[in-house]
Motif scaffolding. Structure first.
Motif: not given
Length: 321
Positions: A58, A29, A86-87, A90, A115, A56, A25-26
């Motif tokens: 992550q 991209t 998670e949001s 991010f 996002q 997670t 989920r980096s």
């Protein structure tokens, strides 16, 4: 966890097994950059710890350092854990990848902004812009394209809730400024219920002969506002009136003959360059450093804003005392 008020460097450093980490989920991209990996491989000693979302596992920041560890045959890597949703994680990942190391591409930053608008719709355009390293105008356009404009209020960078449509507050502020130009930003802001920075923008618009609201007519009748300052333009020479003020400040013994005063004069002179020089500096910034330099510029702009507010408060306090 509030990403805007989170200090990563205060987190303890731990060792984590590489096999436990995920990078699906980096916000990057475009994938890994071979040249950056080669640069990191040539660094002697231990690389800075990566940032990992504990729930997670992550990797939020440090994909290239993770790749280097794997190339070297390491089984563990130093890291800092963060908790929370998670949001929010991010957002931290985007901020970390915008402000240091190999910056995110513009496309990645825009995707990240979309996002974040989706997960944090209550955030103001400026707050999203600060997190992603793009302009507030770009965020507003992305929000408009995505159809997210229904919130009546949003949370700004300072954590305060403000209405999206501030036109009425701006009009009231303009009336107060016209009737009493000597009031400080905070005094006007307190009366109207808007931020001092919004009052500053309204005052600047009146000085340039513009409407107090961004969507209003560009110029007003000269007699409708007592404050008058030549409209600044990034592409033009610096306003001569401002240069004249700077020369008077340089001649003032209270500034010229004190160490603090000389530092202030040097800082003011450094920023008092004409539009052509600004353009030369602008085009001299390498593309891969644009977002990093933009972040510094915004941070310094905020420092100057706070400095101006404290000066005005000091004058107000002295007058009241």
């Amino acid at each position: 966890m509030d990403p805007a008020r989170f200090d990563i460097v205060t987190l303890p450093i731990v060792e984590i097994e590489l096999s436990r980490l995920s990078s699906v989920r980096s916000p990057r991209t475009s994938g890994e950059d071979p040249e950056h990996i080669e640069t990191l491989l040539s660094v002697e000693g231990e690389l800075p710890p990566i940032l990992v979302h504990r729930p997670t596992m992550q990797v939020l920041d440090g994909l290239h350092r993770l790749k280097v560890a794997r190339i070297r045959g390491d089984t563990k890597i130093v890291a800092r854990f963060v908790d929370g949703s998670e949001s929010d994680a991010f957002v931290l990942a985007v901020e970390a990848n915008v402000r240091h190391g190999l910056p995110l591409s513009l496309a990645d930053r825009k995707r990240a902004a979309v996002q974040i608008i989706g997960t944090h719709p209550q955030w103001s355009d400026r707050r999203v812009a600060t997190a992603t390293g793009i302009s507030a105008g770009t965020v507003a356009e992305l929000r408009r394209i995505g159809g997210d404009g229904g919130n009546e209020a949003r949370i700004g960078r300072d954590g305060r809730i403000r209405p999206v449509d501030g036109s009425e507050g701006r009009r009231l502020a303009a009336e107060i400024i016209r009737s009493d130009p000597g009031l400080s930003l905070r005094q006007v802001a307190k009366q109207v219920g808007i931020s001092p920075e919004t009052v500053r923008d309204v005052r600047g618009r009146l000085e340039r002969g513009e409407s107090p609201t961004p969507d209003g007519s560009r110029h007003l009748r000269a007699e409708s506002h007592p404050l008058r300052w030549r409209e600044p333009d990034f592409g033009r020479a610096l306003d001569r009136d401002r240069l004249a003020v700077l020369e008077r400040l340089k001649a003032d013994p209270a500034l010229r003959l004190t160490e603090a005063g000389r530092i202030l004069l040097r800082m003011l002179a450094m920023h008092s360059i004409d539009g052509q020089e600004w353009e030369r500096i602008l085009h001299g910034v390498p593309p891969y450093l644009c977002s990093v330099v933009a972040g510094f510029a915004r941070d310094h702009a905020q420092v100057w804003t706070e400095f101006a507010d404290r000066l005005e408060n000091r004058v107000t306090d002295m007058a009241a005392g």
